[in-house]
Design an enzyme around this catalytic site. Sequence first.
Site, PDB file in Angstrom:
ATOM      1  N   SER A 342      21.370  31.541  36.523  1.00  0.00           N
ATOM      2  CA  SER A 342      21.474  31.348  35.081  1.00  0.00           C
ATOM      3  C   SER A 342      21.311  29.879  34.735  1.00  0.00           C
ATOM      4  O   SER A 342      21.535  28.991  35.569  1.00  0.00           O
ATOM      5  CB  SER A 342      22.829  31.846  34.570  1.00  0.00           C
ATOM      6  OG  SER A 342      23.833  30.856  34.734  1.00  0.00           O
ATOM      7  N   ASP A 343      20.929  29.603  33.492  1.00  0.00           N
ATOM      8  CA  ASP A 343      21.042  28.242  33.007  1.00  0.00           C
ATOM      9  C   ASP A 343      22.515  27.991  32.698  1.00  0.00           C
ATOM     10  O   ASP A 343      23.340  28.913  32.688  1.00  0.00           O
ATOM     11  CB  ASP A 343      20.161  28.035  31.769  1.00  0.00           C
ATOM     12  CG  ASP A 343      19.712  26.586  31.624  1.00  0.00           C
ATOM     13  OD1 ASP A 343      20.398  25.694  32.155  1.00  0.00           O
ATOM     14  OD2 ASP A 343      18.672  26.351  30.979  1.00  0.00           O
ATOM     15  N   TRP A 344      22.856  26.744  32.443  1.00  0.00           N
ATOM     16  CA  TRP A 344      24.252  26.332  32.273  1.00  0.00           C
ATOM     17  C   TRP A 344      24.922  27.190  31.192  1.00  0.00           C
ATOM     18  O   TRP A 344      24.576  27.113  30.018  1.00  0.00           O
ATOM     19  CB  TRP A 344      24.307  24.867  31.894  1.00  0.00           C
ATOM     20  CG  TRP A 344      25.705  24.312  31.779  1.00  0.00           C
ATOM     21  CD1 TRP A 344      26.603  24.596  30.804  1.00  0.00           C
ATOM     22  CD2 TRP A 344      26.343  23.386  32.661  1.00  0.00           C
ATOM     23  NE1 TRP A 344      27.772  23.903  31.013  1.00  0.00           N
ATOM     24  CE2 TRP A 344      27.643  23.152  32.146  1.00  0.00           C
ATOM     25  CE3 TRP A 344      25.955  22.732  33.827  1.00  0.00           C
ATOM     26  CZ2 TRP A 344      28.538  22.278  32.769  1.00  0.00           C
ATOM     27  CZ3 TRP A 344      26.855  21.857  34.439  1.00  0.00           C
ATOM     28  CH2 TRP A 344      28.122  21.647  33.916  1.00  0.00           C
TER      29      TRP A 344
END
Length: 809
Positions: A342-344
């Site tokens: 995932s992105d942050w």
Amino acid sequence: MSAARAARPRAAAASPPSVHAPVPGAAPANAPLVAPAPGAVPANPPAPAKTPRAALRALTGALLLAACAPGPRPATTGAGPRPSPDEERFVSALVGKMTLEEKIGQLTQSPAWGGADVPMNDSVAAEVRAGRVGSFLGIPWPQRQRELQRTVMEESRLKIPLMFAHDVIHGFRTIFPVPLAEAASWDPDMVQRDARIAADEATASGIHWTFAPMVDIARDPRWGRIVEGSGEDPFLGSVMAAARVRGFQGPGLGTDSTMMATAKHFVAYGAAEGGRDYNTADISERTLREVYLPPFHAAVRAGVASVMPSFNEIAGVPMHANAGLIDGVLRREWGWDGIVVSDWGGVQELIAHGVATGPEHAAMLGILSGVDVDMASGTYRAGLPDAVRSGRVPMAVVDQSVRRVLRAKYRLGLFRDPFRYLDPDREDRRARPTPAHRAAARQAARQSIVLLKNDGGTLPLAKDVGTLAVIGALATDARSALGSWAAVGRESETVTVLDGIREAVSRRTRVLAADGVPLDKDDDSGIPEAVRVARRADAVVLVLGETAEMSGEAHSRSTLDLPGRQLELARAVVATGRPVVVVLMNGRPLAIPWLAANVPAILETWFLGTETGHAVADVLFGDYNPTGKLPITFPRAVGQVPIYYAHKNTGRPPVDAERYTSKYLDLPSTPLYPFGYGLSYTAFAYDSVRVGAERIGPTDSVVVSVDVRNRGDRPGRELVQLYIQDEVASVTRPVKELRGFRRTGVLLPDQRERVAFTLHPDDLAFTDAAGRRVVEPGFFKVFLGGSSADVRQARFEVVAAAAGTTKKK
């Protein structure tokens, strides 16, 4: 292999598309882009009995497409070799020993908790001992990494090594030009080498995994993250994506100084409405397939080890819950089985998107959509245990994601040597800008500079000019020279523009300097001093643009004008009558019509990294003849955005003399500087375009060529670009599409070179209205030249294999 063909990320032994025949496995004609949003999943859904991912794909829409880049989709995984029997046995045995909490730990990535000198706190140590974290990001300090790795290897139950990740975007300690600048080199071999050097330095500091390359196509320069990609074109973007993956990952993840690459942000992040970061992307299926997906497909074919979803939604479905694209296209259609990270906070943000009711629901949507690792938010740790125990998420789904993480650690060699890359001596030797690395950075920076204007031979400047004024705050701004996401690059090791000029000129030349105006304030108090300095000089180098903080993530702009009072500064300096050269430093295309009309010479230098000053001086004084070409269109004004070369004609193409055509009342429809544009200190002429055959079959290839002659008075190299147009098709096609490029050798004055390209069937193919990838019979134009707007053209015909029927002329 020439750069023209290096641009083609093709599958091995791929069969060409056929006339009106779908690629095997293509989507049915009525396959939807996206079906109901995952928010339609009830907050407490019943336990899925059979295939949860298949059910979620039905909810989010299975986008079962044919190839999304030129050439059919690969038949095997793009994540390197298939698991060996030993690897599978090892991973299976380890998964069988793990508790649910330990499994979720491998799917949890924790952020850094402090700087290099901040020791590990008790809570972090407890998580590591309990096996509740599988990787860390943002800890580029080997002493901290060794402490963490020792804890997990000595005090945890299963002793599964940690991975350490970092944003190594365009260099680690030696900083190369920002990716948009490197794309201006149109040199994939150089880009691959730069990524290889970055991996060498980063792994010497203990990094196993980088969150690069960003391969988003972007056609709105207001978007701050345009600086991290390769511009507007999917063909060039695909070339650069594959080159960076090969550079970071080298010949294999088990070899020295290689790290996992991450293709991001999947997908259409660059299509954010209004150019505003994190915003919605509302695009058609065709645009998704033909513009935004191809660079990801190229990265997959290059063997990228991980992929990161984007923050945006597409047609109501946030990408971190988009099973149709992640589990459907990426995994099933393309046959890829690497890690989706995932992105942050991306999984947690499904709540803010309005498709998840809370952490458990968000965690369920993320993992069932194919997101393996939750970065930073802790949502999997908080929500997955109950979701699994209640049956909402089957253990088999968790196990599948855990296997991907463990395979990556196995392939990195961490089970054999958990302290791989954590040798202090190796860090001292290699995690620094060596002379060889600095030389490579200087070469990359020179090749990334684009000469936009040079009236009257203003450039190159003489090194023995009597007095030279260098004006502009950016001339001494080492931080901005590094650009955004500069890893551990140091300002103290960076050569500024002023430093480079002072080092390059002769001892007899006096260099004067003035800051001019600040870029982040409405302050013109420094203009009188700048004018005074300019009047004392024989020539002026005026450094204008943006600071590094004005582009990058969360740094979108509503205007493309020069920030602050820089335009007033430019007007005042030009009014002195001295010869002026503008050096632009920026992370996006700027709207600079006044400069283009009134300044005799303009260099686009972007943010060039550690060797900025040396590279700029090399070009300013003629030690290097510029070869860079724009990877993105420069508009005349922000009101033209989006503006890109591969547009459609519409039913009423712009005609200046006709009122009811697609144009503006107050502005030309053409750009200020087109895609592919860039001048040299010499000039080139194109003639004698030839096509190897007037007619070809749908499965045939054809050679096209052009003569390039140096008609100037200096040696130089030219980047020859090849574009095509399908004149009449069953669906509308762009006016031009890049299909190859190749740089000539060094041509002496009046010397010529014949440059040839081979167009293959996949170069002519597109996806028809039924979702089939086809080459349709009819006429094609080929364009060869020095930019998308300055070309010579020829024509050939594709005839149907059997009847010889053609489309109308």
